[in-house]
Design a protein around this motif. Structure first.
Motif, PDB file in Angstrom:
ATOM      1  N   ASP A  44       0.854  -1.199   0.000  1.00 59.11           N
ATOM      2  CA  ASP A  44       0.000   0.000   0.000  1.00 59.11           C
ATOM      3  C   ASP A  44       0.886   1.243   0.000  1.00 59.11           C
ATOM      4  O   ASP A  44       1.635   1.458   0.943  1.00 59.11           O
ATOM      5  N   SER A  45       0.772   2.064  -1.022  1.00 57.67           N
ATOM      6  CA  SER A  45       1.669   3.236  -1.110  1.00 57.67           C
ATOM      7  C   SER A  45       1.050   4.509  -0.544  1.00 57.67           C
ATOM      8  O   SER A  45       1.739   5.482  -0.321  1.00 57.67           O
ATOM      9  N   ASN A  46      -0.286   4.526  -0.346  1.00 50.91           N
ATOM     10  CA  ASN A  46      -0.905   5.796   0.052  1.00 50.91           C
ATOM     11  C   ASN A  46      -1.692   5.716   1.356  1.00 50.91           C
ATOM     12  O   ASN A  46      -2.509   6.587   1.651  1.00 50.91           O
TER      13      ASN A  46
ATOM     14  N   GLU B 289      -9.260   2.144  -6.334  1.00 50.18           N
ATOM     15  CA  GLU B 289      -8.444   1.825  -5.162  1.00 50.18           C
ATOM     16  C   GLU B 289      -6.999   1.468  -5.526  1.00 50.18           C
ATOM     17  O   GLU B 289      -6.114   1.564  -4.702  1.00 50.18           O
TER      18      GLU B 289
ATOM     19  N   ASP C 114      -4.124   3.751   2.596  1.00 55.17           N
ATOM     20  CA  ASP C 114      -5.557   3.495   2.750  1.00 55.17           C
ATOM     21  C   ASP C 114      -5.817   2.026   3.094  1.00 55.17           C
ATOM     22  O   ASP C 114      -6.958   1.579   3.113  1.00 55.17           O
TER      23      ASP C 114
ATOM     24  N   ILE D 196      -4.961  -0.579   1.380  1.00 58.33           N
ATOM     25  CA  ILE D 196      -5.131  -1.448   0.213  1.00 58.33           C
ATOM     26  C   ILE D 196      -3.884  -1.350  -0.676  1.00 58.33           C
ATOM     27  O   ILE D 196      -3.444  -0.240  -1.021  1.00 58.33           O
ATOM     28  N   GLY D 197      -3.345  -2.483  -1.036  1.00 63.24           N
ATOM     29  CA  GLY D 197      -2.199  -2.496  -1.943  1.00 63.24           C
ATOM     30  C   GLY D 197      -2.576  -1.829  -3.254  1.00 63.24           C
ATOM     31  O   GLY D 197      -3.747  -1.788  -3.634  1.00 63.24           O
ATOM     32  N   ASP D 198      -1.586  -1.283  -3.965  1.00 60.71           N
ATOM     33  CA  ASP D 198      -1.903  -0.523  -5.172  1.00 60.71           C
ATOM     34  C   ASP D 198      -0.764  -0.583  -6.187  1.00 60.71           C
ATOM     35  O   ASP D 198       0.287  -1.174  -5.925  1.00 60.71           O
TER      36      ASP D 198
HETATM   37 CA    CA Z   1      -3.420   2.041  -1.331  1.00 64.38          CA
END
Ligand code: CA
Ligand code: TEU
Length: 558
Positions: free
Chosen positions: A21-23, A74, A25, A27-29
């Motif tokens: 998850d980079s941001n 997402e 939230d 959730i991986g992205d």
């Molecule tokens: Ca994310």
């Protein structure tokens, strides 16, 4: 070596939601994947397969697509995706995308139109039937209940092999097919290197959609005989190849439940195969009991050997295998086929050795390279998978015992492989700074990428060596497989014979030392090339294999 890149390469599978998850939230992205591209390249893999990243309401984590030509919010934007592709190609790797065309989301514009009236051009994009107050047939959905859902607006039922938010497309309609081929060309023109085709062997349904006899009202049963490898499947796939794939240097791998090695050849054999390779399910059914999807029974090594031998020999020289021990739908390989307690590191390496020394393209699923284990979920609240949640609701309603249900999910549930990737010992294993969408395995302080790389017994470094060894030898890629200890319930020994010299692989699938005992005589030259035990150990063929030891030798049959 001059064969196809997809035969000589190794695939790494990424489940984007659970990778990084980079941001913040939870959730991986896509940006998270971009951050780890060097890590992936350093493993020595060549091809990345991404589970679906398309726009989706996420009823089945992206396998319910509402727009094939857009990215799920997402996960990021189309720009992020383009950066990801560029980053992959800049590192000399390739990207294959999931192709989910047996069904769409019920929120796809085609379905919104289709359900709205009986006479619009999208009505025939899906499979509608009148029902006289009862479902048109008695097939059971993979995700519980009937495959039919009643739609008030037009008073008919639509077919969905998976959830009711995943209506099946009507492949008999040529317009459906043309739209799909268009979409495939669009992605290929953006530069992707191929597709993993979701349940592709199920797109052709038998005319009349017959019930499975005997029909018992309210009871739904497996109808796959009427839709797996259906009557027009080969027409569709040949057409797809001609219209969407021909003339491009791309790879295709079809997900193929209900396929034997002989049936597989009808897809991947011959002069102009419909697909390059298939994911077979026979190995994944090794521990499946008669009580259905979550009935877990002990598996036998002799069965594993028999199945692998059958696929290796039937396809040799005629088709091409894919070799995987897990994916996003299966429990963790080291927990299922290894010993994830006393011999976790050893058995993770042994399983890697098996995957990398068979004929066929090897697949590594994220976290397999650090020996990640099954989720340790204790209550139903921890689970996220729609398959499990539907199953639970239905079986609790029928009065089933909750502990029995949970133990089935712990053994065979899909969420086992969907817990977040464990990067380091910081909170949530470094996966996210927020609350993860699904719980991180509490063993992350010990089992994580940073700890593995710092260890003398690193599984990641073993993978790197193993992949190098595989690529150094034509025989390990193309050589003939020969099973040497068919009836031995503890060891798995085989040869790979070919122009690049002959190799002998010996694996001990047990917690106690075992002699190497093979049928016939094998002649060895030189040293053991690779063992998963490091240290002052002797590894001649006369030394018994240690618990979960894996060795690769130069050797040949006398
Ligand atoms: Ca994310
Ligand atoms: O899986 C289809 C499939 O047949 C199984 O692996 C399935 O998930 C399991 O056996 C259920 O009993 C594919 C995808 O890999 C899976 O993630 C999707 O949920 C499914 O198709 C629907 O698109």
């Amino acid at each position: 070596m001059t064969g196809a890149w997809w035969k000589e390469g190794v695939v790494y599978q990424i489940y984007p939601r659970s990778f990084l998850d980079s941001n913040g939230d939870g959730i991986g992205d896509l940006k998270g994947i971009i951050k780890k591209l060097d890590y992936i390249r350093d493993l020595g893999v060549d091809i990345l397969w991404l589970n679906p990243v398309y726009a989706s309401p996420n009823d089945d984590n992206g396998y319910d697509i509402s727009d094939y030509q857009d990215i799920m919010n997402e996960l990021g934007t189309m720009k992020d995706w383009e950066n990801l592709l560029a980053g992959i190609h800049a590192r000399d790797m390739r990207l294959i995308m999931d192709l989910v065309v047996n069904h769409t989301s019920d929120e796809h514009p085609w379905f919104l139109e289709s359900r709205s009236s009986k006479d619009n051009m999208y009505r025939d994009y899906y499979i509608w039937r009148p029902g006289d107050g009862r479902e048109p047939n008695n097939w059971v959905s993979y995700f519980s209940g009937s495959v039919w859902e009643y739609e008030e607006i037009t008073g008919e039922y639509y077919l969905h092999l998976f959830t009711k938010k995943q209506p099946d497309l009507n492949w008999e309609n040529p317009r459906v097919r043309e739209d799909i081929y268009d979409m495939m060309r669009w992605w290929l023109n953006k530069g992707i290197d191929g597709f993993r085709m979701d349940v592709i062997t199920m797109i052709s349904k038998a005319p009349g959609l017959p019930s499975v006899e005997p029909v018992i009202p309210g009871v739904y049963v497996d109808g796959s005989r009427y839709y797996a490898n259906g009557p027009r499947i080969h027409d569709y796939l040949k057409e797809m190849k001609r219209k969407a794939l021909a003339g491009r240097d791309v790879m295709t791998v079809g997900e193929a439940p209900n396929v034997s090695p002989e049936t597989a050849l009808s897809y991947v054999g011959g002069e102009d195969p419909e697909m390059d390779m298939l994911f077979q399910f026979e190995l994944m059914d090794l521990d499946r009991g008669p009580g259905g999807r979550f009935d877990s029974i002990p598996w036998k090594l002799t069965d594993m050997k028999r199945i692998i031998e059958k696929w290796q020999t039937t396809l040799h020289g005629k088709g091409w295998n894919s070799n995987y021990l897990m994916n996003h739908d299966q429990s963790r390989a080291v927990s299922r086929f290894g010993n994830d307690r006393e011999y976790r590191v050893e058995s993770a390496k042994l399983l890697a050795t098996l995957t990398m020394t068979l004929e066929g393209t090897p697949y590594v699923y994220q976290g397999e390279e650090i020996g990640m284990t099954n989720a340790a979920f204790e209550t139903i609240e921890d689970y996220r998978d729609v398959e499990i949640l539907n199953h639970y609701r239905e079986h609790i309603r029928q009065g089933k015992n909750e502990d029995d249900l949970l133990s089935g999910y712990r053994a065979r549930g899909r969420d086992n492989s969907r817990t977040p990737m464990q990067w380091d010992s910081s909170p949530n294993g470094g996966f996210t700074s927020a609350n993860p969408w699904i719980k991180v395995n509490p063993n992350y302080p010990e089992i994580n990428v940073a700890a593995d790389l710092a260890s003398d017994y690193s599984i990641i470094r073993f993978y790197r060596n193993l992949i190098k060894l595989r690529k150094s030898s034509e025989s390990l890629i193309y050589g003939r497989f020969q099973l040497l200890d068919r009836d031995n319930p503890h060891t798995f020994c085989y040869l790979r014979e070919g122009r690049g010299g002959d190799y002998f692989i010996a694996l001990n699938f047990s917690d106690t030392p075992r002699e190497i005992e093979v049928d016939g005589k094998v002649e060895f030259s030189g040293e053991c090339l690779l063992s998963n035990y490091t240290g002052p150990y002797s590894t001649t063929v006369d030394d018994p294999l240690r618990p979960w030891e894996a060795r690769v030798y130069q050797g040949r049959r006398k």
